[in-house]
Enzyme design. Structure first.
Site, mmCIF file in Angstrom:
data_model
loop_
_atom_site.group_PDB
_atom_site.id
_atom_site.type_symbol
_atom_site.label_atom_id
_atom_site.label_comp_id
_atom_site.label_asym_id
_atom_site.label_seq_id
_atom_site.Cartn_x
_atom_site.Cartn_y
_atom_site.Cartn_z
ATOM 1 N N GLY A 12 48.691 54.031 51.831
ATOM 2 C CA GLY A 12 48.414 53.017 52.490
ATOM 3 C C GLY A 12 47.949 52.942 54.019
ATOM 4 O O GLY A 12 48.930 52.646 54.353
ATOM 5 N N ARG A 65 48.583 40.417 33.028
ATOM 6 C CA ARG A 65 48.277 40.209 34.495
ATOM 7 C C ARG A 65 48.937 39.325 34.805
ATOM 8 O O ARG A 65 49.502 39.542 35.867
ATOM 9 C CB ARG A 65 46.083 40.111 34.586
ATOM 10 C CG ARG A 65 45.796 41.445 34.682
ATOM 11 C CD ARG A 65 44.264 41.114 35.062
ATOM 12 N NE ARG A 65 43.684 41.668 34.879
ATOM 13 C CZ ARG A 65 43.330 43.256 35.316
ATOM 14 N NH1 ARG A 65 44.424 43.753 36.502
ATOM 15 N NH2 ARG A 65 42.599 44.191 34.682
ATOM 16 N N ARG A 91 44.491 46.773 41.633
ATOM 17 C CA ARG A 91 44.874 45.956 40.813
ATOM 18 C C ARG A 91 44.147 44.231 40.725
ATOM 19 O O ARG A 91 44.147 43.742 42.166
ATOM 20 C CB ARG A 91 46.143 45.435 40.282
ATOM 21 C CG ARG A 91 47.397 46.202 40.112
ATOM 22 C CD ARG A 91 47.403 47.038 39.471
ATOM 23 N NE ARG A 91 47.422 46.874 38.037
ATOM 24 C CZ ARG A 91 46.201 47.760 36.572
ATOM 25 N NH1 ARG A 91 46.173 48.257 36.772
ATOM 26 N NH2 ARG A 91 46.682 46.902 35.850
ATOM 27 N N LEU A 93 42.933 40.749 40.535
ATOM 28 C CA LEU A 93 43.691 39.713 40.504
ATOM 29 C C LEU A 93 43.384 38.106 39.484
ATOM 30 O O LEU A 93 42.082 38.175 39.411
ATOM 31 C CB LEU A 93 44.183 39.462 41.885
ATOM 32 C CG LEU A 93 45.081 40.161 42.933
ATOM 33 C CD1 LEU A 93 45.100 40.228 44.465
ATOM 34 C CD2 LEU A 93 46.355 40.402 42.640
ATOM 35 N N ASN A 107 40.463 40.767 51.533
ATOM 36 C CA ASN A 107 40.830 43.038 51.258
ATOM 37 C C ASN A 107 39.790 43.500 52.512
ATOM 38 O O ASN A 107 38.547 43.189 53.017
ATOM 39 C CB ASN A 107 39.686 42.526 49.954
ATOM 40 C CG ASN A 107 39.692 44.107 48.755
ATOM 41 O OD1 ASN A 107 40.722 44.538 48.984
ATOM 42 N ND2 ASN A 107 38.903 44.048 48.317
ATOM 43 N N HIS A 109 37.338 47.010 51.219
ATOM 44 C CA HIS A 109 36.332 47.698 50.483
ATOM 45 C C HIS A 109 35.151 48.835 51.016
ATOM 46 O O HIS A 109 34.573 48.082 51.919
ATOM 47 C CB HIS A 109 35.284 45.906 49.457
ATOM 48 C CG HIS A 109 34.835 47.102 48.135
ATOM 49 N ND1 HIS A 109 35.100 47.365 47.140
ATOM 50 C CD2 HIS A 109 33.570 47.369 48.271
ATOM 51 C CE1 HIS A 109 34.274 48.166 46.449
ATOM 52 N NE2 HIS A 109 33.354 47.905 47.295
ATOM 53 N N GLU A 143 36.009 35.828 42.341
ATOM 54 C CA GLU A 143 34.879 36.513 42.239
ATOM 55 C C GLU A 143 35.181 37.915 42.896
ATOM 56 O O GLU A 143 35.029 38.031 43.605
ATOM 57 C CB GLU A 143 33.629 36.114 42.505
ATOM 58 C CG GLU A 143 32.881 37.019 41.095
ATOM 59 C CD GLU A 143 31.087 36.419 41.937
ATOM 60 O OE1 GLU A 143 29.855 37.699 41.900
ATOM 61 O OE2 GLU A 143 30.806 34.715 42.267
ATOM 62 N N GLN A 173 36.706 54.865 59.646
ATOM 63 C CA GLN A 173 36.379 53.265 60.297
ATOM 64 C C GLN A 173 37.193 51.686 59.214
ATOM 65 O O GLN A 173 36.952 51.112 60.335
ATOM 66 C CB GLN A 173 34.628 53.396 59.808
ATOM 67 C CG GLN A 173 33.138 54.213 60.352
ATOM 68 C CD GLN A 173 33.596 53.730 62.053
ATOM 69 O OE1 GLN A 173 33.903 52.697 62.456
ATOM 70 N NE2 GLN A 173 33.990 55.227 62.237
ATOM 71 N N GLU A 174 36.945 52.378 58.685
ATOM 72 C CA GLU A 174 37.817 51.027 57.990
ATOM 73 C C GLU A 174 39.521 50.771 58.739
ATOM 74 O O GLU A 174 39.665 49.976 58.966
ATOM 75 C CB GLU A 174 39.191 51.059 56.312
ATOM 76 C CG GLU A 174 37.602 51.869 55.874
ATOM 77 C CD GLU A 174 38.271 51.905 54.049
ATOM 78 O OE1 GLU A 174 39.094 51.774 53.594
ATOM 79 O OE2 GLU A 174 37.174 52.852 53.771
HETATM 80 C C1 GAR Z 1 40.207 52.601 51.082
HETATM 81 O O1 GAR Z 1 39.489 53.079 50.996
HETATM 82 C C2 GAR Z 1 40.229 51.556 50.590
HETATM 83 O O2 GAR Z 1 38.900 50.660 51.103
HETATM 84 C C3 GAR Z 1 39.780 51.710 48.809
HETATM 85 O O3 GAR Z 1 41.078 51.549 48.587
HETATM 86 C C4 GAR Z 1 41.442 53.162 50.199
HETATM 87 C C5 GAR Z 1 42.851 53.215 50.709
HETATM 88 O O4 GAR Z 1 42.514 53.921 51.145
HETATM 89 N N1 GAR Z 1 40.202 50.087 48.112
HETATM 90 C C6 GAR Z 1 39.485 49.399 46.946
HETATM 91 O O5 GAR Z 1 38.655 50.325 46.322
HETATM 92 C C7 GAR Z 1 39.685 48.832 46.434
HETATM 93 N N2 GAR Z 1 38.539 48.088 45.692
HETATM 94 P P1 GAR Z 1 44.899 53.351 51.676
HETATM 95 O O6 GAR Z 1 45.198 53.327 50.470
HETATM 96 O O7 GAR Z 1 44.892 54.781 52.787
HETATM 97 O O8 GAR Z 1 44.899 52.371 52.662
#
Ligand code: GAR
Length: 196
Positions: A12, A65, A91, A93, A107, A109, A143, A173-174
């Site tokens: 998280g 699902r 998951r 969706l 989202n 990624h 998609e 960076q995220e």
């Molecule tokens: C992050 O790197 C996110 O981009 C990735 O999971 C990690 C979650 O980290 N998401 C995916 O791969 C989605 N397909 P966090 O729980 O510390 O935010």
């Protein structure tokens, strides 16, 4: 005030950055953090910041699902979110769920989409010999990992990088990108932002 719900599966850290930005800047209100894993560490972090939390364990639903999503929708709809942010939500969706939040679900990624949708993005970038990697925030469509791009941030792939070292560099960076995109999205700005 714009109401934002966030779905997580684990640590998280992206969720935390979104909540902190909303609480510090006041551009939106975090109304719910929900997880598909009751032990997700992010639930406790969100609670500590005063954000309501919920969890719906996906495992008892097996491959159904739609039934899992129906259960998830209960707390989610009760929170009346305007925007739904997936932040490390692992998951896939169904199209029915996606349609319900069409145009208001984001989202993050860990790749420079359209490269490497799906899993193992960092290893795939290393294996391909890419000089750059990064992350993308996009609108969620039916998609997988293919909706309109709202923002990207890039990092170098360094000699000797492993999937873990690259993931850590991308994750930093995220944490910059997602709040920046959400802030703009709430303001109605869907032009993609490219962070240096
Ligand atoms: C992050 O790197 C996110 O981009 C990735 O999971 C990690 C979650 O980290 N998401 C995916 O791969 C989605 N397909 P966090 O729980 O510390 O935010």
């Amino acid at each position: 005030m714009t109401r934002v719900a966030i779905l997580i599966s684990g640590g998280g850290s992206n969720m935390l950055r979104l909540v902190e930005a909303m609480q510090a800047e006041g551009f939106a209100t975090p109304v719910l953090v929900a997880a598909n894993d009751p032990t997700a560490r992010g639930l406790g972090l969100a609670s500590a910041l005063g954000v309501p939390v919920a969890s719906v364990d996906h495992r008892p639903f097996g491959k159904d699902r739609a039934a899992f999503e129906a259960a998830l929708l209960e707390p989610l709809l009760a929170a009346r979110p305007d925007i739904l942010c997936l932040a490390g939500f692992m998951r896939v969706l169904t199209p029915g769920f996606v349609r319900r939040f069409e145009g208001r679900m984001l989202n993050i990624h860990p790749s420079l989409l359209p490269k490497y949708p799906g899993l193992h993005t960092h290893q795939r970038a290393i294996d391909a010999g890419d000089a750059e990697a990064g992350c993308t925030v996009h609108e969620v469509t039916a998609e997988l990992d293919a909706g309109p791009i709202l923002g990207q941030a890039r990092v170098p792939v360094l000699p000797g990088d492993t999937a873990d070292t690259l993931a850590a560099r991308v994750l930093m960076q995220e944490h910059r990108l997602y709040p920046a995109v959400l802030r703009r999205f709430v303001a109605g700005d869907r032009a993609p932002v490219f962070l240096p």
